[in-house]
Design a protein around this motif. Structure first.
Motif, PDB file in Angstrom:
ATOM      1  N   HIS A  37      39.998  43.723  39.452  1.00 39.39           N
ATOM      2  CA  HIS A  37      40.721  44.230  38.210  1.00 39.39           C
ATOM      3  C   HIS A  37      41.113  43.600  37.187  1.00 39.39           C
ATOM      4  O   HIS A  37      41.578  44.000  35.977  1.00 39.39           O
ATOM      5  CB  HIS A  37      42.134  44.945  38.665  1.00 39.39           C
ATOM      6  N   LEU A  38      40.131  42.335  36.822  1.00 37.52           N
ATOM      7  CA  LEU A  38      40.790  41.445  35.927  1.00 37.52           C
ATOM      8  C   LEU A  38      39.869  41.673  34.685  1.00 37.52           C
ATOM      9  O   LEU A  38      38.910  41.783  34.502  1.00 37.52           O
ATOM     10  CB  LEU A  38      40.318  40.016  36.345  1.00 37.52           C
ATOM     11  N   GLY A  39      41.054  41.970  33.680  1.00 40.74           N
ATOM     12  CA  GLY A  39      40.464  42.189  32.281  1.00 40.74           C
ATOM     13  C   GLY A  39      40.193  41.035  31.580  1.00 40.74           C
ATOM     14  O   GLY A  39      39.105  40.647  31.242  1.00 40.74           O
ATOM     15  N   TYR A  40      41.204  40.219  31.375  1.00 41.26           N
ATOM     16  CA  TYR A  40      41.176  38.767  30.768  1.00 41.26           C
ATOM     17  C   TYR A  40      42.390  37.869  31.428  1.00 41.26           C
ATOM     18  O   TYR A  40      43.171  38.247  31.924  1.00 41.26           O
ATOM     19  CB  TYR A  40      40.971  38.683  29.110  1.00 41.26           C
ATOM     20  N   VAL A  41      42.020  36.597  30.939  1.00 40.12           N
ATOM     21  CA  VAL A  41      43.237  35.532  31.376  1.00 40.12           C
ATOM     22  C   VAL A  41      44.050  35.042  30.132  1.00 40.12           C
ATOM     23  O   VAL A  41      43.277  34.448  29.401  1.00 40.12           O
ATOM     24  CB  VAL A  41      42.400  34.481  32.324  1.00 40.12           C
ATOM     25  N   GLN A  42      45.421  35.204  30.145  1.00 36.52           N
ATOM     26  CA  GLN A  42      46.090  34.334  29.315  1.00 36.52           C
ATOM     27  C   GLN A  42      46.289  32.871  29.836  1.00 36.52           C
ATOM     28  O   GLN A  42      46.974  32.775  30.867  1.00 36.52           O
ATOM     29  CB  GLN A  42      47.442  34.930  28.893  1.00 36.52           C
ATOM     30  N   VAL A  43      46.079  31.819  29.051  1.00 36.77           N
ATOM     31  CA  VAL A  43      46.146  30.404  29.220  1.00 36.77           C
ATOM     32  C   VAL A  43      47.296  30.066  28.230  1.00 36.77           C
ATOM     33  O   VAL A  43      47.619  30.588  26.940  1.00 36.77           O
ATOM     34  CB  VAL A  43      44.836  29.744  29.213  1.00 36.77           C
ATOM     35  N   LYS A  44      47.970  29.014  28.590  1.00 30.41           N
ATOM     36  CA  LYS A  44      49.092  28.538  27.900  1.00 30.41           C
ATOM     37  C   LYS A  44      49.613  27.167  28.464  1.00 30.41           C
ATOM     38  O   LYS A  44      49.035  26.815  29.644  1.00 30.41           O
ATOM     39  CB  LYS A  44      50.515  29.344  27.764  1.00 30.41           C
ATOM     40  N   ASP A  45      50.485  26.433  28.250  1.00 30.37           N
ATOM     41  CA  ASP A  45      50.954  25.443  28.580  1.00 30.37           C
ATOM     42  C   ASP A  45      52.495  25.225  28.223  1.00 30.37           C
ATOM     43  O   ASP A  45      52.963  25.727  27.170  1.00 30.37           O
ATOM     44  CB  ASP A  45      50.313  23.852  28.300  1.00 30.37           C
TER      45      ASP A  45
END
Length: 266
Positions: A189-197
């Motif tokens: 179901h993955l639309g996009y990935v939010q990355v952060k730190d």
């Protein structure tokens, strides 16, 4: 994978300035925070919407999606939430954005089963309208449903292709999931990935990519291993942490760090 950043990191910045940052630092797309305090929101006129779409087209930068704030499990009348989602979907259609992000937003007053059922009912209704507009609704791993397993309880009840998920890697990690577990749950179901730190599990103050504790290397590796070729979107939460360094000065090093992760995982 294509790289984007969220305007949550540059609160209130005009669209033209956001686009200059994207092109200067090699980002392919922008997640637009759709909120009344921002330049882009559901109250824009048709002419204003057309102007925003034209600016993005002229710059050669994509609108990855709209970061909306509808809470689909919130304890209130269904029509309140569905109307908010519909307005976001119409804005996305007019701007040419493929996705609208929503939050779970369940509360302690609800049992997990009740929150799941409420969210699924609303998403199911909104999905039909989303299909007509050619926009997809993405539920973010966040708040009451922060892990992949949590989000899947809702998505499994909805069962509509116009409803998917945004994987916020911080929340799944804070919820105790390993990146491989999160991807396994969310990948269909993955639309996009939010990355952060962030500084630590106890202190979620944002830091430059690679300077914190989140397992970004593992996240990118699992995506590459499964030949996922979607978007990585850097969500730098400057709006909620005004004293942290400004995002524009971090965009270049952040792009380089993500590039290294992608090259190393290839």
């Amino acid at each position: 994978m294509k790289l984007a950043f969220s305007t949550l990191g540059v609160p209130g910045l005009p669209v033209s300035d956001v686009l200059r940052l994207a092109t200067a630092h090699g980002y392919h797309g922008i997640e637009l925070r759709a909120h009344p305090e921002e330049p882009v929101h559901s109250g824009l006129s048709p002419a204003e919407r057309a102007d925003v779409a034209a600016e993005f087209k002229a710059a050669g930068v994509e609108i990855l999606g709209l970061g909306g704030y509808a809470k689909v499990a919130a304890p209130c009348e269904d029509d309140i939430v569905i109307t908010e989602v519909r307005h976001l979907l119409e804005l996305a259609r007019d701007l040419g954005a493929p996705y609208v992000r929503v939050f779970p937003g369940g509360t302690e007053k609800q049992s997990p089963d009740e929150a799941d059922a409420v969210a699924a009912r609303r998403l199911g209704r909104a999905a039909e309208y989303a299909a007509d507009l050619g926009v997809r609704i993405l539920l973010e791993t966040h708040d009451s449903h922060r892990t992949g397993a949590d989000a899947m309880r809702i998505l499994g009840l909805v069962g509509h292709r116009q409803v998917g998920v945004v994987w916020d890697v911080m929340h799944t990690w804070l919820g105790g999931e390993q990146p491989s577990e999160s991807f396994a749950a969310l990948s269909p179901h993955l639309g996009y990935v939010q990355v952060k730190d962030i500084s630590s599990a106890e202190d979620t103050t944002p830091v430059p990519l690679g300077a914190g504790t989140l397992p970004l290397t593992e996240c990118v590796e699992v995506l590459s291993r499964h030949n996922w070729d979607g978007w990585l979107c850097w969500e730098y939460e400057k709006r909620w942490y005004p004293d942290v360094p400004e995002l524009p000065e971090l965009l270049g090093p952040g792009r380089e760090h993500l590039g290294r992760l992608l090259n190393d995982s290839a």
